[in-house]
Motif scaffolding. Structure first.
Motif, mmCIF file in Angstrom:
data_model
loop_
_atom_site.group_PDB
_atom_site.id
_atom_site.type_symbol
_atom_site.label_atom_id
_atom_site.label_comp_id
_atom_site.label_asym_id
_atom_site.label_seq_id
_atom_site.Cartn_x
_atom_site.Cartn_y
_atom_site.Cartn_z
ATOM 1 N N VAL A 80 4.507 -8.797 3.344
ATOM 2 C CA VAL A 80 3.636 -8.542 1.993
ATOM 3 C C VAL A 80 3.084 -7.503 1.976
ATOM 4 O O VAL A 80 2.921 -7.116 0.996
ATOM 5 C CB VAL A 80 1.727 -9.481 3.417
ATOM 6 C CG1 VAL A 80 0.684 -9.553 2.446
ATOM 7 C CG2 VAL A 80 2.269 -10.231 3.827
ATOM 8 N N PHE A 81 3.303 -6.575 3.274
ATOM 9 C CA PHE A 81 3.154 -5.097 2.543
ATOM 10 C C PHE A 81 4.339 -4.338 2.718
ATOM 11 O O PHE A 81 4.222 -3.519 2.399
ATOM 12 C CB PHE A 81 2.154 -4.449 3.681
ATOM 13 C CG PHE A 81 0.515 -4.686 3.528
ATOM 14 C CD1 PHE A 81 0.145 -5.006 2.047
ATOM 15 C CD2 PHE A 81 0.082 -6.148 4.002
ATOM 16 C CE1 PHE A 81 -1.845 -4.878 2.229
ATOM 17 C CE2 PHE A 81 -0.936 -6.486 3.985
ATOM 18 C CZ PHE A 81 -1.921 -5.599 3.064
ATOM 19 N N GLY A 82 5.703 -4.697 1.885
ATOM 20 C CA GLY A 82 6.942 -4.564 2.246
ATOM 21 C C GLY A 82 7.224 -3.781 0.962
ATOM 22 O O GLY A 82 6.218 -3.890 -0.044
ATOM 23 N N MET A 83 7.959 -2.830 1.258
ATOM 24 C CA MET A 83 8.217 -2.003 -0.344
ATOM 25 C C MET A 83 8.391 -3.099 -1.711
ATOM 26 O O MET A 83 9.296 -3.418 -1.662
ATOM 27 C CB MET A 83 9.505 -1.914 -0.140
ATOM 28 C CG MET A 83 10.084 -0.531 -0.908
ATOM 29 S SD MET A 83 9.402 0.963 -1.025
ATOM 30 C CE MET A 83 9.751 1.958 0.948
ATOM 31 N N GLY A 84 7.410 -2.532 -2.600
ATOM 32 C CA GLY A 84 8.024 -3.100 -3.571
ATOM 33 C C GLY A 84 6.901 -4.568 -4.086
ATOM 34 O O GLY A 84 6.504 -5.223 -5.358
ATOM 35 N N MET A 85 6.589 -4.555 -3.024
ATOM 36 C CA MET A 85 5.097 -5.655 -3.004
ATOM 37 C C MET A 85 3.736 -5.229 -3.856
ATOM 38 O O MET A 85 3.384 -4.480 -3.860
ATOM 39 C CB MET A 85 4.762 -6.532 -1.434
ATOM 40 C CG MET A 85 5.590 -6.791 -0.912
ATOM 41 S SD MET A 85 6.929 -8.008 -2.143
ATOM 42 C CE MET A 85 5.520 -9.527 -1.595
ATOM 43 N N THR A 86 3.526 -6.026 -5.019
ATOM 44 C CA THR A 86 2.291 -5.376 -4.745
ATOM 45 C C THR A 86 0.885 -5.695 -4.447
ATOM 46 O O THR A 86 0.616 -6.328 -3.167
ATOM 47 C CB THR A 86 2.110 -6.749 -6.593
ATOM 48 O OG1 THR A 86 2.558 -6.984 -7.366
ATOM 49 C CG2 THR A 86 0.498 -6.393 -7.154
ATOM 50 N N ALA A 87 0.348 -4.518 -4.346
ATOM 51 C CA ALA A 87 -0.275 -3.962 -3.007
ATOM 52 C C ALA A 87 -2.255 -5.255 -3.511
ATOM 53 O O ALA A 87 -2.466 -5.544 -4.417
ATOM 54 C CB ALA A 87 -1.118 -2.690 -3.206
ATOM 55 N N PRO A 88 -2.728 -5.329 -2.444
ATOM 56 C CA PRO A 88 -3.876 -6.492 -2.953
ATOM 57 C C PRO A 88 -4.944 -6.152 -3.508
ATOM 58 O O PRO A 88 -5.166 -4.741 -3.135
ATOM 59 C CB PRO A 88 -4.207 -7.126 -1.518
ATOM 60 C CG PRO A 88 -4.009 -6.219 -0.175
ATOM 61 C CD PRO A 88 -2.560 -6.264 -1.062
ATOM 62 N N TRP A 140 -5.421 -5.494 5.711
ATOM 63 C CA TRP A 140 -3.777 -4.650 5.444
ATOM 64 C C TRP A 140 -3.569 -4.470 6.211
ATOM 65 O O TRP A 140 -2.494 -4.264 6.010
ATOM 66 C CB TRP A 140 -4.243 -3.884 4.411
ATOM 67 C CG TRP A 140 -4.590 -3.670 2.805
ATOM 68 C CD1 TRP A 140 -5.894 -4.602 2.720
ATOM 69 C CD2 TRP A 140 -4.047 -2.995 1.775
ATOM 70 N NE1 TRP A 140 -5.642 -3.935 1.093
ATOM 71 C CE2 TRP A 140 -5.310 -2.776 0.637
ATOM 72 C CE3 TRP A 140 -3.449 -2.096 1.776
ATOM 73 C CZ2 TRP A 140 -4.580 -2.513 -0.503
ATOM 74 C CZ3 TRP A 140 -3.312 -1.289 0.497
ATOM 75 C CH2 TRP A 140 -3.484 -1.365 -1.066
ATOM 76 N N PHE A 172 0.931 -0.641 -9.060
ATOM 77 C CA PHE A 172 0.159 -1.330 -7.742
ATOM 78 C C PHE A 172 1.365 -1.757 -7.181
ATOM 79 O O PHE A 172 0.679 -2.181 -5.892
ATOM 80 C CB PHE A 172 -0.410 -2.481 -8.449
ATOM 81 C CG PHE A 172 -2.029 -2.506 -8.205
ATOM 82 C CD1 PHE A 172 -2.595 -0.793 -8.196
ATOM 83 C CD2 PHE A 172 -2.859 -3.291 -7.137
ATOM 84 C CE1 PHE A 172 -3.867 -0.246 -7.894
ATOM 85 C CE2 PHE A 172 -3.811 -2.826 -6.593
ATOM 86 C CZ PHE A 172 -4.550 -1.708 -7.556
ATOM 87 N N LYS A 173 2.217 -1.504 -6.972
ATOM 88 C CA LYS A 173 3.395 -1.655 -6.233
ATOM 89 C C LYS A 173 3.545 -0.724 -4.712
ATOM 90 O O LYS A 173 4.156 0.576 -4.779
ATOM 91 C CB LYS A 173 4.921 -1.885 -6.795
ATOM 92 C CG LYS A 173 4.529 -3.312 -8.039
ATOM 93 C CD LYS A 173 6.480 -3.557 -7.437
ATOM 94 C CE LYS A 173 6.683 -5.463 -8.242
ATOM 95 N NZ LYS A 173 5.328 -5.420 -10.202
ATOM 96 N N ILE A 174 4.043 -1.131 -3.715
ATOM 97 C CA ILE A 174 3.884 -0.838 -2.378
ATOM 98 C C ILE A 174 5.547 0.075 -2.737
ATOM 99 O O ILE A 174 6.822 -0.467 -2.272
ATOM 100 C CB ILE A 174 3.825 -1.239 -1.588
ATOM 101 C CG1 ILE A 174 2.535 -1.320 -1.215
ATOM 102 C CG2 ILE A 174 3.824 -0.096 -0.094
ATOM 103 C CD1 ILE A 174 2.106 -2.723 -0.211
ATOM 104 N N ARG A 175 5.210 1.401 -2.274
ATOM 105 C CA ARG A 175 6.481 1.989 -1.693
ATOM 106 C C ARG A 175 6.892 2.889 -1.055
ATOM 107 O O ARG A 175 7.308 3.928 -0.350
ATOM 108 C CB ARG A 175 6.342 3.367 -3.672
ATOM 109 C CG ARG A 175 6.323 2.799 -5.025
ATOM 110 C CD ARG A 175 7.693 2.485 -4.668
ATOM 111 N NE ARG A 175 7.702 1.433 -5.915
ATOM 112 C CZ ARG A 175 8.384 0.765 -6.386
ATOM 113 N NH1 ARG A 175 9.698 -0.289 -5.465
ATOM 114 N NH2 ARG A 175 8.770 -0.254 -7.426
ATOM 115 N N ARG A 195 5.011 2.881 3.079
ATOM 116 C CA ARG A 195 3.914 2.692 4.045
ATOM 117 C C ARG A 195 4.331 3.060 5.551
ATOM 118 O O ARG A 195 5.170 2.655 5.926
ATOM 119 C CB ARG A 195 3.658 0.885 4.023
ATOM 120 C CG ARG A 195 3.274 0.491 5.051
ATOM 121 C CD ARG A 195 2.390 -0.859 5.810
ATOM 122 N NE ARG A 195 1.843 -1.505 5.670
ATOM 123 C CZ ARG A 195 0.207 -2.296 6.616
ATOM 124 N NH1 ARG A 195 0.361 -2.278 5.087
ATOM 125 N NH2 ARG A 195 -0.036 -2.320 7.736
#
Lengths: 258, 91
Positions: free
Chosen positions: A220-228, B48, B63-66, B68
């Motif tokens: 869900v929160f990996g690289m490149g995923m869109t954040a909620p 989250w 809005f893409k995760i780079r 975490r």
């Protein structure tokens, strides 16, 4: 009476006779037994320490005080005794449980002993199934010893006689692949498949848990995923949304004042 | 980073009073959500899937995760890189 003493005498082997096959009870207690006794003694000391600390907190709570300091677990008292056991059996399989104890209990308190024990285990006992209790610690160890991480993982994956140790090593090798690649990538998919095959084979609860908690989050929160989006009040009670800032680079910091 | 396409958003797990005290003391000037505002059954950190503090998530302009993780320096490095790239495209 005469016949009885005769029997007793007869039970003693005459000096000129060949000794009978060694009997277990004639030997000094085996290392395994010595280790088990020592480990049980430590467990009891740890339990007593734990109860003492709990009492400290309970008493403080009763008096409306806060505990600022409490004693360390009884690692230090036992460390020399486990090290002695390891030295006595150095180079043999019997040394392994002592060294494993030193690593498990020293890693966050007595680093130099733990580091040395870990090096010895890797150098001389990499094949031993006795390393299984350290499986769940392998990933912390790869953070603590980053320069050695790749080497130790490769060695255990190749040389361990334990399927479980090899599986933990594989998990540590694959973890960065999960982290650095998004769940939609081929690399992620392949790594996941490799782990799932392994997990079906070893059926180990704690490895399964390690895998599930990491990979579920990354899917869900990996690289490149869109954040909620987030919509919630700020510290002044004024509601706002994370998406108000869309179009900028966002540094989202889960923080607290500790 | 003032005037640049960058924003630091906190999600604070303390009580509002403690958070405000910390902000004043540390002279922090970023805006923060309350992690579990009154009346909420869930917290943002649950949504989250945050399991350790601090956790930092870096999002790009889409809005893409780079990033975490727990490493503030690494997160900062990645954020700076993204800001530089974004400014190059915009100019």
């Amino acid at each position: 009476m005469i016949s009885l003493s005769f029997l007793l005498l007869a039970a003693q082997p005459a000096p000129w006779q060949e000794p009978a096959a060694p009997v277990a009870t004639q030997q000094e207690p085996s290392a395994q037994t010595h280790y088990e006794v020592l480990a049980a003694e430590y467990d009891a000391a740890y339990q007593a320490w734990m109860e003492g600390v709990q009492k400290l907190f309970a008493d403080a709570a009763e008096n409306g005080e806060t505990v600022t300091e409490y004693p360390d677990p009884p690692f230090a008292d036992f460390m020399p005794r486990f090290l002695k056991g390891a030295n006595k059996h150095a180079g043999t399989e019997q040394a392994v449980p002592y060294l494993v104890w030193v690593v498990q209990n020293g890693l966050f308190s007595q680093m130099s002993e733990a580091t040395e024990a870990w090096n010895t285990l890797l150098d001389r006992h990499a094949a031993s199934a006795g390393l299984e209790p350290l499986g769940p610690m392998l990933s912390s160890m790869s953070y603590i010893f980053p320069e050695k991480a790749a080497g130790m993982v490769a060695k255990l994956e190749k040389e361990s006689s334990s399927e479980l140790v090899r599986a933990w090593a594989t998990w540590v090798r694959l973890t960065p692949i999960f982290k650095e690649n998004g769940p939609k990538t081929e690399a992620f998919r392949l790594a996941k498949k490799e782990m799932q095959t392994l997990l079906a084979k070893v059926q180990d609860e704690s490895l399964q848990r390690a895998f599930d908690s990491e990979v579920t989050v990354l899917e869900v929160f990996g690289m490149g995923m869109t954040a909620p989006d987030i919509t919630a009040p700020d510290l002044n009670g004024v509601e706002f949304s994370l998406s108000d800032y869309k179009g900028k680079v966002l540094f989202v910091d889960f923080w607290g004042d500790w | 980073m003032k005037g640049r396409p960058f924003a630091l958003i906190g999600i604070n797990s303390d009580s509002v009073e403690d958070a405000k005290k910390a902000i004043e003391r540390e002279k922090l000037n970023w805006r923060s959500f309350q992690n579990s505002p009154e009346g909420w059954e869930r917290s943002i950190s649950d949504d989250w899937m945050v399991r350790g503090w601090p956790t930092i998530v870096v999002l790009d302009a889409d809005f893409k995760i780079r990033y975490r993780g727990h490493d503030g320096h690494e997160a900062t490095r990645i954020a700076k890189e993204l800001v530089d790239k974004l400014e190059k495209i915009d100019s």
